[in-house]
Design a protein around this motif. Structure first.
Motif, short mmCIF file in Angstrom:
data_model
loop_
_atom_site.label_atom_id
_atom_site.label_comp_id
_atom_site.label_asym_id
_atom_site.label_seq_id
_atom_site.Cartn_x
_atom_site.Cartn_y
_atom_site.Cartn_z
N THR A 172 0.83 -1.21 0.00
CA THR A 172 0.00 0.00 0.00
C THR A 172 0.86 1.25 0.00
OG1 THR A 172 -1.74 -1.20 1.15
CG2 THR A 172 -1.86 1.19 1.21
N MET A 173 1.95 1.22 0.74
CA MET A 173 2.87 2.36 0.77
C MET A 173 3.48 2.58 -0.61
SD MET A 173 3.53 4.53 3.06
CE MET A 173 4.90 5.62 3.00
N ALA A 174 3.84 1.49 -1.29
CA ALA A 174 4.46 1.61 -2.61
C ALA A 174 3.49 2.14 -3.65
CB ALA A 174 5.00 0.25 -3.05
N VAL A 175 2.22 1.81 -3.50
CA VAL A 175 1.22 2.24 -4.48
C VAL A 175 0.65 3.61 -4.14
CG1 VAL A 175 -1.04 1.69 -5.47
CG2 VAL A 175 0.64 -0.12 -5.13
N ASP A 181 -2.97 4.96 5.10
CA ASP A 181 -3.56 3.87 4.31
C ASP A 181 -2.80 2.56 4.52
OD1 ASP A 181 -5.48 5.60 3.34
OD2 ASP A 181 -4.50 5.88 1.39
N ALA A 182 -1.48 2.67 4.66
CA ALA A 182 -0.65 1.47 4.87
C ALA A 182 -0.97 0.82 6.21
CB ALA A 182 0.83 1.83 4.78
N LYS A 183 -1.17 1.62 7.23
CA LYS A 183 -1.52 1.06 8.54
C LYS A 183 -2.89 0.39 8.51
CE LYS A 183 1.34 4.26 11.18
NZ LYS A 183 1.39 5.38 12.14
N ALA A 184 -3.82 1.01 7.79
CA ALA A 184 -5.16 0.41 7.66
C ALA A 184 -5.07 -0.90 6.88
CB ALA A 184 -6.10 1.38 6.97
N THR A 200 7.35 0.63 11.55
CA THR A 200 8.54 1.37 11.16
C THR A 200 8.58 1.40 9.64
OG1 THR A 200 9.73 0.56 13.10
CG2 THR A 200 11.05 1.51 11.34
N PHE A 201 8.57 2.61 9.07
CA PHE A 201 8.62 2.79 7.61
C PHE A 201 10.01 3.28 7.24
CE2 PHE A 201 4.19 3.31 8.75
CZ PHE A 201 3.53 2.57 7.78
N SER A 202 10.64 2.59 6.29
CA SER A 202 11.98 2.98 5.87
C SER A 202 12.07 2.90 4.35
CB SER A 202 13.01 2.06 6.49
OG SER A 202 14.30 2.38 6.03
N PRO A 203 12.22 4.01 3.66
CA PRO A 203 12.20 5.41 4.11
C PRO A 203 10.77 5.83 4.51
CG PRO A 203 12.28 5.30 1.72
CD PRO A 203 12.37 3.89 2.21
N THR A 252 13.09 1.16 -2.56
CA THR A 252 12.37 0.05 -1.93
C THR A 252 11.81 0.50 -0.60
OG1 THR A 252 13.77 -1.58 -3.02
CG2 THR A 252 12.57 -2.32 -1.08
N MET A 253 10.51 0.36 -0.45
CA MET A 253 9.85 0.67 0.82
C MET A 253 9.91 -0.57 1.69
SD MET A 253 8.23 2.36 3.09
CE MET A 253 8.15 3.90 2.23
N LYS A 254 10.40 -0.39 2.89
CA LYS A 254 10.49 -1.50 3.85
C LYS A 254 9.64 -1.15 5.06
CE LYS A 254 13.88 -3.99 6.63
NZ LYS A 254 15.30 -4.04 7.02
N VAL A 255 8.70 -2.01 5.39
CA VAL A 255 7.83 -1.80 6.54
C VAL A 255 8.10 -2.93 7.54
CG1 VAL A 255 5.47 -1.61 7.37
CG2 VAL A 255 6.08 -0.70 5.13
N THR A 256 8.40 -2.55 8.77
CA THR A 256 8.62 -3.51 9.83
C THR A 256 7.51 -3.34 10.86
OG1 THR A 256 11.01 -3.37 9.51
CG2 THR A 256 10.26 -4.35 11.58
N ILE A 257 6.86 -4.45 11.17
CA ILE A 257 5.77 -4.42 12.15
C ILE A 257 6.15 -5.32 13.32
CG2 ILE A 257 3.37 -5.07 12.59
CD1 ILE A 257 2.70 -4.30 9.77
N THR A 258 6.00 -4.80 14.52
CA THR A 258 6.21 -5.62 15.72
C THR A 258 4.87 -5.75 16.43
OG1 THR A 258 6.90 -3.69 16.99
CG2 THR A 258 8.64 -5.02 16.02
#
Length: 129
Positions: A58-61, A67-70, A86-89, A97-103
């Motif tokens: 979702t972040m990439a699009v 919206d990405a969290k939803a 955590t969104f990087s960048p 490249t969008m990297k999303v880390t969820i804990t």
């Protein structure tokens, strides 16, 4: 007399079986509970990873953290409670490249091995593609 000896032998063997069961039952029960707890944690891990993938997509699009969290919450319907993101960048630019880390802290089913287990899921997607 032979009947009495046979009955005594049967009583002794029944007692031995009861003692053996009493010794083995707690170990067997701990193994079964461990298998159930592992399966529950593994299922939650798969859901957290799926949530991270959905958030990265979702972040990439859309390039919107809201919206990405939803999308992450919708991608893991079996999990309740807050995610940590955590969104990087922090924003997508083309050809990055969008990297999303969820804990996520998943509660255990029995509490025998602790009250919760910490899980981390990572999703990555190329921006603008």
């Amino acid at each position: 007399m032979k009947k009495i000896r046979k009955e005594n032998t049967e009583h002794k063997s029944r007692g031995a079986v009861a003692v053996e069961f009493a010794l083995v039952a707690p170990i067997l029960l701990a193994v079964v509970v461990g298998i159930v707890e592992f399966a529950n944690a593994y299922n939650a891990q798969i859901s957290v990873t799926q949530a991270a993938r959905e958030a990265a997509r979702t972040m990439a699009v859309k390039n919107s953290q809201t919206d990405a969290k939803a999308a992450a919450v919708a991608g893991a319907p079996g999990l309740s409670g807050p995610f940590s993101y955590t969104f990087s960048p922090t924003a997508c630019t083309p050809d990055t490249t969008m990297k999303v880390t969820i804990t996520y802290s998943a509660p255990t089913m029995t509490g025998l091995f602790g009250s919760s287990v910490g899980l981390t899921g990572v999703g990555a997607m190329r921006c603008g593609g």
